[in-house]
Design an enzyme around this catalytic site. Sequence first.
Site, PDB file in Angstrom:
ATOM      1  N   SER A  26       1.419  -7.631   1.945  1.00 46.74           N
ATOM      2  CA  SER A  26       0.474  -6.634   2.424  1.00 46.74           C
ATOM      3  C   SER A  26      -0.594  -6.370   1.352  1.00 46.74           C
ATOM      4  O   SER A  26      -1.284  -7.302   0.939  1.00 46.74           O
ATOM      5  CB  SER A  26       1.216  -5.365   2.840  1.00 46.74           C
ATOM      6  OG  SER A  26       0.355  -4.491   3.552  1.00 46.74           O
ATOM      7  N   GLN A  27      -0.725  -5.128   0.861  1.00 49.55           N
ATOM      8  CA  GLN A  27      -1.649  -4.908  -0.251  1.00 49.55           C
ATOM      9  C   GLN A  27      -1.301  -5.829  -1.419  1.00 49.55           C
ATOM     10  O   GLN A  27      -2.183  -6.393  -2.080  1.00 49.55           O
ATOM     11  CB  GLN A  27      -1.584  -3.461  -0.721  1.00 49.55           C
ATOM     12  CG  GLN A  27      -2.409  -3.195  -1.978  1.00 49.55           C
ATOM     13  CD  GLN A  27      -2.211  -1.794  -2.521  1.00 49.55           C
ATOM     14  OE1 GLN A  27      -3.052  -0.921  -2.340  1.00 49.55           O
ATOM     15  NE2 GLN A  27      -1.080  -1.552  -3.172  1.00 49.55           N
ATOM     16  N   HIS A  58       3.975  -6.159  11.171  1.00 49.57           N
ATOM     17  CA  HIS A  58       3.624  -6.255   9.755  1.00 49.57           C
ATOM     18  C   HIS A  58       4.816  -6.563   8.845  1.00 49.57           C
ATOM     19  O   HIS A  58       4.627  -6.903   7.682  1.00 49.57           O
ATOM     20  CB  HIS A  58       2.924  -4.974   9.308  1.00 49.57           C
ATOM     21  CG  HIS A  58       2.213  -5.103   7.999  1.00 49.57           C
ATOM     22  ND1 HIS A  58       1.355  -6.148   7.715  1.00 49.57           N
ATOM     23  CD2 HIS A  58       2.253  -4.331   6.874  1.00 49.57           C
ATOM     24  CE1 HIS A  58       0.884  -6.007   6.493  1.00 49.57           C
ATOM     25  NE2 HIS A  58       1.418  -4.930   5.950  1.00 49.57           N
ATOM     26  N   ASP A  76       0.840  -8.580  14.204  1.00 49.44           N
ATOM     27  CA  ASP A  76       0.556  -7.677  13.085  1.00 49.44           C
ATOM     28  C   ASP A  76      -0.780  -6.977  13.291  1.00 49.44           C
ATOM     29  O   ASP A  76      -1.836  -7.573  13.138  1.00 49.44           O
ATOM     30  CB  ASP A  76       0.547  -8.486  11.785  1.00 49.44           C
ATOM     31  CG  ASP A  76       0.426  -7.616  10.531  1.00 49.44           C
ATOM     32  OD1 ASP A  76       0.197  -6.405  10.668  1.00 49.44           O
ATOM     33  OD2 ASP A  76       0.574  -8.180   9.431  1.00 49.44           O
ATOM     34  N   TYR A 111       0.823  -1.210   0.000  1.00 48.64           N
ATOM     35  CA  TYR A 111       0.000   0.000   0.000  1.00 48.64           C
ATOM     36  C   TYR A 111       0.857   1.260   0.000  1.00 48.64           C
ATOM     37  O   TYR A 111       1.734   1.442   0.845  1.00 48.64           O
ATOM     38  CB  TYR A 111      -0.886  -0.018   1.242  1.00 48.64           C
ATOM     39  CG  TYR A 111      -1.996   1.003   1.264  1.00 48.64           C
ATOM     40  CD1 TYR A 111      -3.207   0.746   0.635  1.00 48.64           C
ATOM     41  CD2 TYR A 111      -1.857   2.191   1.957  1.00 48.64           C
ATOM     42  CE1 TYR A 111      -4.245   1.665   0.680  1.00 48.64           C
ATOM     43  CE2 TYR A 111      -2.891   3.123   2.017  1.00 48.64           C
ATOM     44  CZ  TYR A 111      -4.084   2.850   1.369  1.00 48.64           C
ATOM     45  OH  TYR A 111      -5.114   3.759   1.422  1.00 48.64           O
TER      46      TYR A 111
END
Length: 322
Positions: free
Chosen positions: A187-188, A303, A273, A92
């Site tokens: 992640s994203q 994360h 996370d 992201y």
Amino acid sequence: MALFDLPLDEMREYVSESVAPEDFDAFWSKTLQEAREHELDARFEPVDTGLTTVTVYDVTFAGFGGHPVKGWLTVPAAAEEPLPLIVEFIGYGGGRGLPHEHLLWASSGRAHFVMDTRGQGSAWGAGGGTADPVGGAPAYPGFMTRGIDAPENYYYRRVFTDAVRAVEAARSHPLTDASRTAVTGASQGGGITIAVGGLVPDLVAVAPDVPFLCDFPRATTLTDRHPYREIGAYLKTHRGRTQDVLRTLSYFDGVHFAARGRAPALFSAALEDQTCPPSTVFAAFNSWAHDEKAIEVYEFNDHEGGGPFHDAAKLRWLKSYA
């Protein structure tokens, strides 16, 4: 942050409350059909990077709406025959950055394609180069509520479509072996990876790391960390819109793409996370439809997850597939 989510044993059995819309498959079939009405127009321009062990191409292809999307294709400099292909998606706020930031997969003897994320690329890293020319209704700053008034308008409809087209573009190059294509991202990028894993039927492997965009009903109420918090902040202003928003998000929930996954998968989760809570990752992992699946759990990480240790795990795992 100490452990805050469900106990690990419970996460291994956890089932999301998110319900797929009845027209989920029809929605995505129509979306991709409309995208394919535009010529893919994949262009690969060699780049002089100063690197001697790899060859890099500056790539442009037509994504959602025929909009131009950028990427890098990197292959070993000595490549003469089609290679296994790794398509990667970005976290992201980041963009495709610079070619020398993406050497791992080409160094393993594979072709590597990294997709720029439309409209992003200005929060970290070395930037991006893909615009998102689509406007929308009022939204909270960020990307999570852009077009959230309706599934047809939602930002990630465009991004996930771009991602499918990225696979098609990368496969069109003569030095890539379309029959040995894997996708990955963190992640994203992990959330996009899961979506592509549910939309592209003939991948050989899918590897989402600490994935975002999964189990929206739980994620949006469990963590107050951004980007999920953008949705709560939007609803703080737009009172009474919760069910409308959750309906839109249900078309983009990794849990439902996972239920359509048709390739072996390696997930990762980190138990501390707060950005992508581990129970939401397990929601997608537990829904993954293919029998060959595994998840690496990093007990004391936030994360960042497994970081370079998980890169090594993916390199070992992918030997069997691509």
